[in-house]
Structure formats: C-alpha cells, structure tokens
Write a protein that holds these residues in place. Structure first.
Motif, PDB file in Angstrom:
ATOM      1  N   MET A   1       0.765  -1.195   0.071  1.00  0.00           N
ATOM      2  CA  MET A   1       0.092   0.205  -0.221  1.00  0.00           C
ATOM      3  C   MET A   1       0.915   1.192   0.025  1.00  0.00           C
ATOM      4  N   LYS A   2       1.963   1.195   0.906  1.00  0.00           N
ATOM      5  CA  LYS A   2       2.719   2.521   0.985  1.00  0.00           C
ATOM      6  C   LYS A   2       3.135   2.764  -0.714  1.00  0.00           C
ATOM      7  N   PRO A   3       3.857   1.683  -1.087  1.00  0.00           N
ATOM      8  CA  PRO A   3       4.335   1.954  -2.555  1.00  0.00           C
ATOM      9  C   PRO A   3       3.494   2.838  -3.663  1.00  0.00           C
ATOM     10  N   LEU A   4       1.728   2.620  -3.247  1.00  0.00           N
ATOM     11  CA  LEU A   4       1.165   3.031  -3.751  1.00  0.00           C
ATOM     12  C   LEU A   4       0.712   4.573  -4.113  1.00  0.00           C
ATOM     13  N   LEU A   5       0.950   4.660  -2.320  1.00  0.00           N
ATOM     14  CA  LEU A   5       0.302   6.168  -1.870  1.00  0.00           C
ATOM     15  C   LEU A   5       2.004   6.452  -2.274  1.00  0.00           C
ATOM     16  N   LEU A   6       2.593   6.712  -2.513  1.00  0.00           N
ATOM     17  CA  LEU A   6       4.285   7.466  -2.490  1.00  0.00           C
ATOM     18  C   LEU A   6       4.139   7.487  -3.808  1.00  0.00           C
ATOM     19  N   ALA A   7       3.941   6.238  -5.282  1.00  0.00           N
ATOM     20  CA  ALA A   7       3.677   6.412  -6.364  1.00  0.00           C
ATOM     21  C   ALA A   7       2.847   7.794  -6.828  1.00  0.00           C
ATOM     22  N   ALA A   8       1.468   7.814  -5.684  1.00  0.00           N
ATOM     23  CA  ALA A   8       0.313   8.929  -6.214  1.00  0.00           C
ATOM     24  C   ALA A   8       0.573  10.136  -5.681  1.00  0.00           C
ATOM     25  N   THR A   9       1.796  10.341  -5.205  1.00  0.00           N
ATOM     26  CA  THR A   9       2.173  11.817  -4.475  1.00  0.00           C
ATOM     27  C   THR A   9       2.301  12.543  -5.402  1.00  0.00           C
ATOM     28  N   PHE A  10       2.714  12.280  -6.339  1.00  0.00           N
ATOM     29  CA  PHE A  10       3.173  13.002  -7.365  1.00  0.00           C
ATOM     30  C   PHE A  10       2.923  13.968  -8.606  1.00  0.00           C
ATOM     31  N   PRO A  11       1.688  12.778  -8.748  1.00  0.00           N
ATOM     32  CA  PRO A  11       0.812  13.260  -9.696  1.00  0.00           C
ATOM     33  C   PRO A  11      -0.803  13.562  -9.382  1.00  0.00           C
ATOM     34  N   VAL A  12      -0.949  13.537  -8.155  1.00  0.00           N
ATOM     35  CA  VAL A  12      -1.788  14.270  -7.337  1.00  0.00           C
ATOM     36  C   VAL A  12      -1.152  16.182  -6.702  1.00  0.00           C
ATOM     37  N   ALA A  13      -0.023  15.942  -6.842  1.00  0.00           N
ATOM     38  CA  ALA A  13       0.275  17.669  -6.399  1.00  0.00           C
ATOM     39  C   ALA A  13       0.179  18.017  -7.664  1.00  0.00           C
TER      40      ALA A  13
END
Length: 256
Positions: A1-13
């Motif tokens: 779950m953590k890798p998915l959250l990290l991967a989503a951080t940049f596109p969400v920003a």
C-alpha cells in the motif's frame, strides 16, 4: 500500500497545481483538470458535448494500437536476427553496421517527408515511422547483448557438441535475452512516442490524428486527453513487456 501512496503523491501534486493555476480563468488556453476529465468521458462514452469527437475514443485507440504493435512487431522481426548477425559475425558487422550507425542519429521527424514520398499519405507512412522508431533500440541492445556473451559459454557448448548455427539458438539467444528485453521496452516506448508524428501523414483515425486536429481547432482539452490516453496505454504496454520478461527471465538477477 505504501508504494502506491508514494507513487500517487507526485501526480496528485501536479493535479492540484494544475487546478490552482487554471481554474476560474476562462481565457486561458490550458483548461482545468475537470474540463479534461469531462472531455475524456465524452470521447469515450459521449453524452456531454455531442460533437464530432464524441464517442470516438475506441476507434482512434484501436487504430493507434494496431499501428504501434504492428510497427513494433515488424521492427522486432527485422532487428532481432540482424542484431544477432551483426553481433556475432564480423563480416556482417563490417558491411552493415557503419551504415546503420550513420542513419541511427537521424530523427524520425526528418524521415516524415521522405516517408510520405515513398509510401504516400495515410497509414503506410505512419506504420513505417513507428517501425523506424522501434527498430534502432531493439537492434542496438541486441548487438550489445550478443557481443557481451562470455566466450567460455561457446567453449562449453562446443565441448557438449553444440557447434555452428546451433549456438545461435542454444547459447547466443538465451544469454542475450536480458539485453533484448531492454531493447524491446525501449523500442515499444519509442513506438508510442513516434505515433503522433506518424499520424501526421494524413490518416483520419488515431490518437495522433485527433491530437493534431484538435490543435488546429484550439481544443486543448482534447489534446491533453489524447496525451493522457497515450501515456496510460504506453505504460500498460511497458508493463506487459516487463511481465513477459520476468516470466521468461526468472533466472536473470536483473529480471527476476
């Protein structure tokens, strides 16, 4: 779950910044994210704008996918045996490799006028340009993989009775597969990069075709929608090659 959250951080920003800088500015040439989302829905399912672009995404996507995978498959069929010959047979390398190295730096965009002269306006020119974009990454990595095969493997194969052309299939190809799959990933990625240029050759369907048409009509939301679709499908294509590589190269430390 953590890798998915990290991967989503940049596109969400990026989405947040995009929204902040574009929302509430009707005169801006860059539409806010929600307008692009609505356009994507209209392209896929219709019912929002009901214009010439509505409910046409599947037609354009299928056309581009067929050209990308067709050109990529042809590049693989040509580049793989040629790369093995260049990497393994000195005479072939001396005769063919210098010419290929001269042509390799020529950008695909420079081939566009010549492709239109040779193949005319339409899908054949687009197919050729996609083939060209995928060809060199596969070729270069195949040559590198073949030339990197350790000589002791050939000696061991010869001691076991494997000689001549049989070594291509039992020694060279398995040892070069990691490099070949790297070339396949790069080649398929370049094929998706080139598809927009390839579909500037007068084709009526394709993601590149609607991007160019939308640019002429100042429909930036369609341009961005086409870019998003190309990015997603290109990413899925890369994941497919990686999955195939992991299955076939489970013995390789770099692909296991």
């Amino acid at each position: 779950m953590k890798p998915l959250l990290l991967a989503a951080t940049f596109p969400v920003a990026m989405l947040v910044l995009w929204h902040v800088f574009t929302v509430g500015r009707p005169g801006s040439l860059i539409p806010p994210p929600h307008e692009v989302w609505l356009e994507l829905q209209d392209l896929a399912f219709g019912g929002i704008n009901d214009d010439a672009f509505s409910r046409t995404l599947h037609i354009h996507l299928l056309a581009s996918v067929s050209r990308v995978y067709g050109g990529f498959a042809l590049a693989l069929v040509v580049a793989l045996p040629l790369g093995m010959l260049i990497g393994r047979v000195p005479l072939v390398r001396q005769v063919i490799d210098p010419t290929l190295q001269i042509l390799r730096p020529v950008p695909v965009t420079a081939w566009l006028p010549l492709a239109m002269i040779l193949f005319g306006l339409g899908p054949r020119s687009a197919f050729f340009l996609v083939f060209l974009g995928a060809f060199y990454p596969i070729l270069v990595n195949t040559v590198f993989g073949v030339r990197s095969v350790e000589p002791r493997l050939f000696e061991a194969a010869a001691m076991l009775g494997c000689n001549g052309s049989a070594q291509f299939f039992r020694v060279v190809l398995p040892a070069a597969l990691p490099s070949i799959f790297t070339g396949m990933r790069l080649g398929l990625g370049f094929a998706w990069v080139v598809i927009v240029v390839g579909e500037m050759t007068g084709v009526q369907t394709g993601l590149g075709a609607i991007i160019m048409e939308a640019r002429q009509l100042s429909r930036t939301e369609i341009v961005i929608s086409g870019m998003i679709v190309i990015g997603i499908v290109g990413f899925l294509s890369d994941q497919l090659v990686m999955l195939l590589g992991r299955r076939l190269l489970s013995w390789s430390p770099s692909h296991g």
